[in-house]
Design an enzyme around this catalytic site. Structure first.
Site, mmCIF file in Angstrom:
data_model
loop_
_atom_site.group_PDB
_atom_site.id
_atom_site.type_symbol
_atom_site.label_atom_id
_atom_site.label_comp_id
_atom_site.label_asym_id
_atom_site.label_seq_id
_atom_site.Cartn_x
_atom_site.Cartn_y
_atom_site.Cartn_z
ATOM 1 N N GLY A 1 40.585 43.408 41.440
ATOM 2 C CA GLY A 1 41.368 43.356 40.198
ATOM 3 C C GLY A 1 42.772 43.883 40.419
ATOM 4 C CE1 TYR B 1 35.465 47.651 29.978
ATOM 5 C CE2 TYR B 1 35.819 49.380 28.343
ATOM 6 C CZ TYR B 1 36.128 48.799 29.562
ATOM 7 O OH TYR B 1 37.094 49.371 30.363
HETATM 8 N N1 LIG Z 1 43.803 49.658 30.615
HETATM 9 C C1 LIG Z 1 43.022 50.560 30.028
HETATM 10 O O1 LIG Z 1 43.315 51.069 28.935
HETATM 11 C C2 LIG Z 1 41.752 50.993 30.701
HETATM 12 C C3 LIG Z 1 41.044 52.058 30.136
HETATM 13 C C4 LIG Z 1 39.849 52.447 30.730
HETATM 14 C C5 LIG Z 1 39.397 51.812 31.871
HETATM 15 N N2 LIG Z 1 40.088 50.776 32.379
HETATM 16 C C6 LIG Z 1 39.532 50.106 33.555
HETATM 17 O O2 LIG Z 1 40.540 49.945 34.534
HETATM 18 C C7 LIG Z 1 40.325 48.740 35.262
HETATM 19 C C8 LIG Z 1 41.601 47.937 35.319
HETATM 20 O O3 LIG Z 1 42.012 47.686 33.987
HETATM 21 P P1 LIG Z 1 43.388 46.958 33.667
HETATM 22 O O4 LIG Z 1 43.899 47.567 32.426
HETATM 23 O O5 LIG Z 1 44.250 46.873 34.868
HETATM 24 O O6 LIG Z 1 42.819 45.524 33.277
HETATM 25 P P2 LIG Z 1 43.438 44.081 33.592
HETATM 26 O O7 LIG Z 1 42.630 43.122 32.783
HETATM 27 O O8 LIG Z 1 44.911 44.074 33.456
HETATM 28 O O9 LIG Z 1 43.091 43.911 35.143
HETATM 29 C C9 LIG Z 1 41.817 43.534 35.585
HETATM 30 C C10 LIG Z 1 42.042 42.536 36.708
HETATM 31 O O10 LIG Z 1 40.742 42.106 37.134
HETATM 32 C C11 LIG Z 1 40.794 40.725 37.378
HETATM 33 N N3 LIG Z 1 39.443 40.186 37.267
HETATM 34 C C12 LIG Z 1 38.677 40.031 36.142
HETATM 35 N N4 LIG Z 1 37.503 39.465 36.471
HETATM 36 C C13 LIG Z 1 37.520 39.282 37.822
HETATM 37 C C14 LIG Z 1 36.604 38.728 38.751
HETATM 38 N N5 LIG Z 1 35.423 38.210 38.352
HETATM 39 N N6 LIG Z 1 36.947 38.689 40.070
HETATM 40 C C15 LIG Z 1 38.147 39.177 40.500
HETATM 41 N N7 LIG Z 1 39.061 39.696 39.659
HETATM 42 C C16 LIG Z 1 38.743 39.747 38.337
HETATM 43 C C17 LIG Z 1 41.740 40.173 36.310
HETATM 44 O O11 LIG Z 1 42.296 38.918 36.691
HETATM 45 C C18 LIG Z 1 42.778 41.281 36.233
HETATM 46 O O12 LIG Z 1 43.877 41.001 37.073
HETATM 47 C C19 LIG Z 1 39.157 48.028 34.591
HETATM 48 O O13 LIG Z 1 38.002 48.239 35.353
HETATM 49 C C20 LIG Z 1 39.022 48.714 33.253
HETATM 50 O O14 LIG Z 1 37.687 48.729 32.812
HETATM 51 C C21 LIG Z 1 41.264 50.348 31.837
#
Ligand SMILES: NC(=O)c1ccc[n+]([C@@H]2O[C@H](COP(=O)([O-])OP(=O)(O)OC[C@H]3O[C@@H](n4cnc5c(N)ncnc54)[C@H](O)[C@@H]3O)[C@@H](O)[C@H]2O)c1
Length: 357
Positions: A8, A182
């Site tokens: 990701g 989630y």
């Molecule tokens: N942003 C927040 O507020 C937040 C809060 C708590 C936890 N998180 C966690 O942090 C992590 C990153 O979050 P983010 O905000 O960067 O989200 P984001 O959606 O911007 O990034 C996630 C990335 O994963 C990729 N992705 C999704 N499914 C995929 C797959 N099957 N194979 C390969 N790539 C895949 C997407 O294309 C995306 O680029 C996540 O695991 C999320 O649960 C984020």
């Protein structure tokens, strides 16, 4: 020179971390399927550091992993790939579970199959694993874990648990009890990784992130990123709708502070298995952040719209003592500074869009 794999890695957090990672590792590989819900266009994100190799592959596909690992032997894996829609997960449980849980397990099987055993994993988990967390009776001091609000409570507008006050979550003491699919998938990710890492002798740091916001967050994804969504509405001079009574508390932490936290965890390996809460340590009402964003854009004041969403928790905040004590990390940006940075970045995106169209 060591190799870091970021699943990701083309997303919001992955791009923001990319410069820091490129400076720390000999090789950084981002594995990302450029999910169309997150990426408005399927190309390489401009924010991804040029020193990072981007491979458009899916974490749920064993064959994609075999392709990647044929030529990549990561010592460190930062696991970010996930489906992240809290509300969406309630109606699309299989999709969230498939990517977040099965995808994690597919990754681990592939690492073993290809004889690539990283020495360290960092997982971006979520405050969603706590659900509604701990609530204290202000008179008796009694602490309870009331669980998830049911349909009848929400329909009657019973937002809180009587006179009890929500306590900030703390990984060392607050039991997990997710309220959304989630959240359940993020907790399952933690458990699957923990068991596998223990068996393989790999270190695992689980970071439970609060609400991350800031430059780089998808402006087109309607299912995640409440601050970006509020900015879009206010920029269009619309009044921001507030769910419940607008008094839900959240800890909004700027992406720059989250990147610094994740890099601090990477730089200073802690114990073999550890959980860290990452936020500002302060809670803000949704109505307050809505009002600040409306003021920034000169938009009409937010309004309580009378709606609510299953899977949403009433309050979410955390204690950041462990991050402070173990890594000397602390958040550096106030919400005013963070929102100003975000507003500036959003204007730049619209200028770029106008210039190319
Ligand atoms: N942003 C927040 O507020 C937040 C809060 C708590 C936890 N998180 C966690 O942090 C992590 C990153 O979050 P983010 O905000 O960067 O989200 P984001 O959606 O911007 O990034 C996630 C990335 O994963 C990729 N992705 C999704 N499914 C995929 C797959 N099957 N194979 C390969 N790539 C895949 C997407 O294309 C995306 O680029 C996540 O695991 C999320 O649960 C984020």
């Amino acid at each position: 020179m060591s190799t870091c794999l970021v699943t990701g890695g083309a997303g919001f957090i992955g791009c923001a971390m990319s410069a820091g990672l490129a400076g720390r590792f000999g090789r950084v590989v981002a594995m990302d399927n450029l999910h169309p819900q997150v990426h408005a266009t399927p190309g390489r994100p401009a924010a991804l550091h040029k020193g990072v190799e981007l491979l458009r592959l899916d974490i749920t596909e064993p064959a994609d992993w075999d392709r990647l690992l044929a030529d990549c032997d990561p010592q460190v894996v930062i696991h970010l790939a996930a489906e992240t829609g809290t509300g969406q997960s309630v109606t699309e449980a299989a999709r969230h579970t498939h990517v977040n849980v099965t995808g994690t397990a597919v990754m681990l099987d592939a690492l073993l199959r290809n004889r690539r055993i990283p020495s360290r994993f960092v997982l971006a988990s979520s405050r969603a694993v706590y659900g509604d967390g701990a609530w204290i009776d202000p008179v008796s001091g009694d602490i309870a874990y009331p669980g998830t609000r049911n349909r009848a409570q929400l329909a009657q507008g019973e937002w809180d648990y009587g006179a009890r006050r929500a306590l900030p979550s703390c990984a060392a003491t607050t039991p997990a009890g997710p309220a959304s699919v989630y959240g359940a998938t993020k907790l399952a990710q933690e458990h699957v990784l923990k068991a596998w890492c223990a068996a393989q002798g790999a270190a695992l740091a689980v970071t439970r992130l609060q609400n991350v916001y800031g430059p780089g967050q998808s402006l087109s994804n309607p299912y995640t990123g409440i601050v970006a969504l509020f900015c879009r509405l206010a920029r269009a001079q619309k009044s921001i709708p507030l769910y419940e009574d607008g008094r839900m508390l959240r800890d909004f932490v700027l992406i720059d502070d989250v990147v610094a936290a994740l890099l601090a965890v990477l730089d200073q390996p802690g114990p073999l298995q550890a959980h860290y809460d990452v936020g500002t340590g302060e809670a803000l009402a949704i109505a307050d952040i809505g009002a600040r964003i409306a003021a920034l854009y000169g938009a009409p004041a937010p309004h309580v719209c009378g709606e609510y969403r299953f899977g949403d928790v009433r309050h979410a905040s955390c204690r950041i003592d462990a991050m402070r004590q173990e890594f000397g990390w602390r958040p550096r940006f106030s919400v005013e500074q963070g929102l100003a940075r975000l507003q500036h970045w959003i204007e730049m995106q619209f200028e770029i869009e106008a210039a190319v169209s």
